[in-house]
Design a protein around this motif. Structure first.
Motif, PDB file in Angstrom:
ATOM      1  N   LEU B 259     -39.222  -9.955 -33.779  1.00  0.00           N
ATOM      2  CA  LEU B 259     -38.456 -11.110 -33.278  1.00  0.00           C
ATOM      3  C   LEU B 259     -38.859 -11.488 -31.851  1.00  0.00           C
ATOM      4  O   LEU B 259     -38.743 -12.641 -31.451  1.00  0.00           O
ATOM      5  CB  LEU B 259     -36.961 -10.802 -33.322  1.00  0.00           C
ATOM      6  N   GLU B 260     -39.325 -10.487 -31.069  1.00  0.00           N
ATOM      7  CA  GLU B 260     -39.730 -10.779 -29.685  1.00  0.00           C
ATOM      8  C   GLU B 260     -40.852 -11.815 -29.651  1.00  0.00           C
ATOM      9  O   GLU B 260     -40.868 -12.691 -28.791  1.00  0.00           O
ATOM     10  CB  GLU B 260     -40.130  -9.498 -28.947  1.00  0.00           C
ATOM     11  N   ASN B 261     -41.768 -11.745 -30.636  1.00  0.00           N
ATOM     12  CA  ASN B 261     -42.839 -12.742 -30.713  1.00  0.00           C
ATOM     13  C   ASN B 261     -42.283 -14.120 -31.033  1.00  0.00           C
ATOM     14  O   ASN B 261     -42.726 -15.122 -30.490  1.00  0.00           O
ATOM     15  CB  ASN B 261     -43.843 -12.359 -31.807  1.00  0.00           C
ATOM     16  N   ARG B 262     -41.315 -14.116 -31.947  1.00  0.00           N
ATOM     17  CA  ARG B 262     -40.719 -15.387 -32.355  1.00  0.00           C
ATOM     18  C   ARG B 262     -40.003 -16.052 -31.170  1.00  0.00           C
ATOM     19  O   ARG B 262     -40.175 -17.241 -30.912  1.00  0.00           O
ATOM     20  CB  ARG B 262     -39.742 -15.119 -33.503  1.00  0.00           C
ATOM     21  N   THR B 265     -42.819 -17.201 -28.637  1.00  0.00           N
ATOM     22  CA  THR B 265     -43.649 -18.318 -29.103  1.00  0.00           C
ATOM     23  C   THR B 265     -42.848 -19.611 -29.142  1.00  0.00           C
ATOM     24  O   THR B 265     -43.312 -20.658 -28.680  1.00  0.00           O
ATOM     25  CB  THR B 265     -44.198 -18.015 -30.516  1.00  0.00           C
ATOM     26  N   ILE B 266     -41.643 -19.536 -29.671  1.00  0.00           N
ATOM     27  CA  ILE B 266     -40.840 -20.761 -29.782  1.00  0.00           C
ATOM     28  C   ILE B 266     -40.466 -21.267 -28.389  1.00  0.00           C
ATOM     29  O   ILE B 266     -40.493 -22.469 -28.126  1.00  0.00           O
ATOM     30  CB  ILE B 266     -39.606 -20.524 -30.681  1.00  0.00           C
ATOM     31  N   VAL B 283     -35.204 -20.881 -33.455  1.00  0.00           N
ATOM     32  CA  VAL B 283     -35.440 -19.454 -33.699  1.00  0.00           C
ATOM     33  C   VAL B 283     -34.814 -19.020 -35.024  1.00  0.00           C
ATOM     34  O   VAL B 283     -35.319 -18.144 -35.713  1.00  0.00           O
ATOM     35  CB  VAL B 283     -34.878 -18.594 -32.530  1.00  0.00           C
ATOM     36  N   THR B 285     -33.586 -18.179 -38.632  1.00  0.00           N
ATOM     37  CA  THR B 285     -34.113 -18.123 -40.001  1.00  0.00           C
ATOM     38  C   THR B 285     -32.974 -17.636 -40.893  1.00  0.00           C
ATOM     39  O   THR B 285     -31.933 -17.212 -40.399  1.00  0.00           O
ATOM     40  CB  THR B 285     -35.266 -17.107 -40.138  1.00  0.00           C
TER      41      THR B 285
END
Lengths: 383, 383
Positions: B259-262, B265-266, B283, B285
């Motif tokens: 989730l840290e990447n999500r 990135t967002i 973010v 989902t």
């Protein structure tokens, strides 16, 4: 096509900078002018008053042919390393001369650099700053007073040039009117220091500034009243100090001798209404200059670590900010042989890799101004 | 002296909370009322609308005798762990009953807890949230629909009570009028949900809120127009996301499955003008609830790491926020036997040690409101 180089910060671009460009054009009428400029955070640890694109535009409108950005990681270093990065970039752009303002344009700076190379020692006296201790030792060796800000920068350029095998010829230009650190605006002059201009702008005496800057700077200042100062960034720094453990602050580039504890403790004891300047005054000791401490606060703000500095140090590069028609041709030629990468855009991979510090700096700057700084920005064309 | 306990957030304290206290006083006229309340950041990941001292004052003026703060580290957990911390604190304060609002006060929650204990599985279906998967399994086991927010909290209290050896007797109180998540204010009622009150306050329909809160809350709201919402904290979170490497975000408590990447990135692709809510929507989902993601943003904002959570988990405590005369006497008695530390003040050593997360949370909250939260604050006395 040959070029004269300038290493600059343009904070903001004012009549003194314009005068310097005119001096160069008179002396080298057929040469182009190439500038290596700091980005959105400057060598003395301050955010730039205006962003790098605004300052590049002012330079291009004032006769500069090619302007590139010195990477943030090099701007956030002591003056001699900043100077080294500037000289290295100009040399990589095949510049013939390096012109710089000086309080003593009669000095032979390359000769002084050779003598200064013999000054050694660690200059760690706890009752004075490193800078002061070094200057005393320097003066003893050279036998002349070399303690004016532009002279010292000139010496730093000369030493960098020496270390790089003397790719550039140095052209000291006599400083005209304003003292570097002067805070006064003198009514009958057209030139004032950048410091004086910034201070008067911030203290709501904005109309007074007009006579000291070219129209292009004046229009930008009037269009973008969001100049950026530490007051704008202070809430973010407070948040950073609050949420970062001391052990992590110790990893910040330039942090030494337990200063991280001093920053953290003083921040915790600070009155709620304390300003950034008041904070810095409390942190100040005889051992460290304001500039050193200011630069450290920028390093903390940007989360610029020793590890990141070590990686950047090994990979110098430059970012293209803008060019005139002549500058574009010149660039086309030097591009074929330059030893350093020239970034014309910041792509996704760049922003996550080598250029991440520049990108972060730009995004933090953008938080204040709302103006994008890196992704999708193309170099300015002054045609 | 015996006491009835309440686990609360009071965000803000409204007529529904007042009504609950009256119900308890009617049913247990000789008992004191003891409240375990979250601090400045709440279990659903939101900053409290009003600070913990303002909310404690509202509770004390409304008939509560003793109010303590649940440590921030426990508030920033899933509902069942938050419930566990509340029950543990009330048990440590020797409370006899735990009263709570419920959509089905006729249920035997301790019996349901015993049945629920048999529901196992990892509930990791990628097309629905963990919470939804768990609820489906729970419903299959219990044979009744237990999906209303207060009923589910009641079940969490019951399970915690069971795990702690049943120190408390549970008293479900029938919920009156407002639905937990309702966003409407109904003109002919005196009770509205806290959500509806907050939304109307924020959307400038502030006068409408008066009929749903006791005068003490109304006066505070009018005196302190600086209620705190995520909009106020959003610049700090953006700064945090910008300056923190993904590898470090991965250490944040509750961060899992990349989730840290999500988040990172967002955030990087976000429009300049995007709000916190718009960020969260991007973010979101099916796999994660808004509450889970909101709580993660708070954990990032506070730099609450897995390591810190592990340390706090082993050392429960409580912070004294205020008391009435009766509450003071009661406290004097239970203090002699309580198994948990009760902090009446936050000293220098506490703030650098176990209470650092509470201190940081308070300082970040203070950045918005200007009101100090911890150091030098003494418990409120309602005499």
């Amino acid at each position: 096509m040959k070029a004269v180089g300038i290493i600059a910060e343009y904070n903001p671009f004012h009549n003194g900078h314009l005068y310097q460009i005119k001096q160069i054009k008179e002396r080298f009428p057929k040469h182009l002018i190439v500038v290596a400029m700091s980005g959105n955070f400057l060598q003395r640890g301050e955010p730039a008053f205006l962003d790098k694109w605004q300052r590049a535009q002012q330079a291009l409108s004032s006769g500069v042919d090619l302007i590139v950005e010195i990477p943030t990681g090099f701007c956030m270093q002591a003056a001699d390393r900043f100077a080294f990065a500037g000289v290295q970039i100009l040399a990589a752009l095949d510049v013939e001369y390096l012109a710089f303002g000086s309080e003593h344009s009669e000095y032979d700076f390359m000769e002084l650099a050779r003598q200064a190379a013999t000054v050694t020692g660690d200059f760690k006296k706890f009752d004075q700053s490193y800078a002061a201790a070094y200057q005393n030792a320097l003066q003893a060796t050279l036998g002349i007073a070399l303690n004016q800000p532009n002279d010292l920068l000139g010496l730093a350029y000369a030493r960098a040039n020496q270390q790089l095998g003397e790719p550039l010829k140095l052209v000291p230009l006599q400083r005209y009117q304003a003292e570097y650190h002067a805070t006064e605006l003198v009514a009958e002059q057209a030139i004032a220091s950048a410091t004086a201009i910034r201070q008067h702008w911030k203290s709501e005496q904005q109309a007074l500034c007009q006579q000291y800057v070219p129209p292009v700077t004046w229009e930008t200042l009037k269009m973008a009243p969001t100049v950026v100062t530490w007051d704008d960034l202070w809430p973010l720094l407070k948040y950073k100090l609050l949420t970062t453990p001391v052990s992590e602050l110790a990893q910040i580039y330039g942090m030494s001798e337990g200063l991280e504890n001093r920053f953290k403790t003083i921040h915790e004891q600070l009155a709620k209404t304390a300003t950034y300047q008041e904070f810095l005054q409390l942190v100040k000791t005889k051992r460290y200059t304001y500039t050193h401490l200011t630069r450290l606060t920028t390093a903390m703000l940007l989360n610029f670590t020793q590890q990141e500095a070590a990686i950047l140090q090994r990979q110098p590069y430059m970012r293209l900010l803008g060019f005139s028609q002549k500058g574009q041709k010149y660039l086309g030629k030097v591009k074929k042989t330059t030893p350093l990468p020239i970034y014309t855009k910041v792509g996704q991979a760049d922003k996550e890799g080598l250029l991440n510090l520049d990108y972060r700096s730009g995004k933090i700057y953008e938080m204040i101004t709302g103006n994008a700084q890196d992704l999708k920005k193309s170099p300015l064309r002054y045609l």
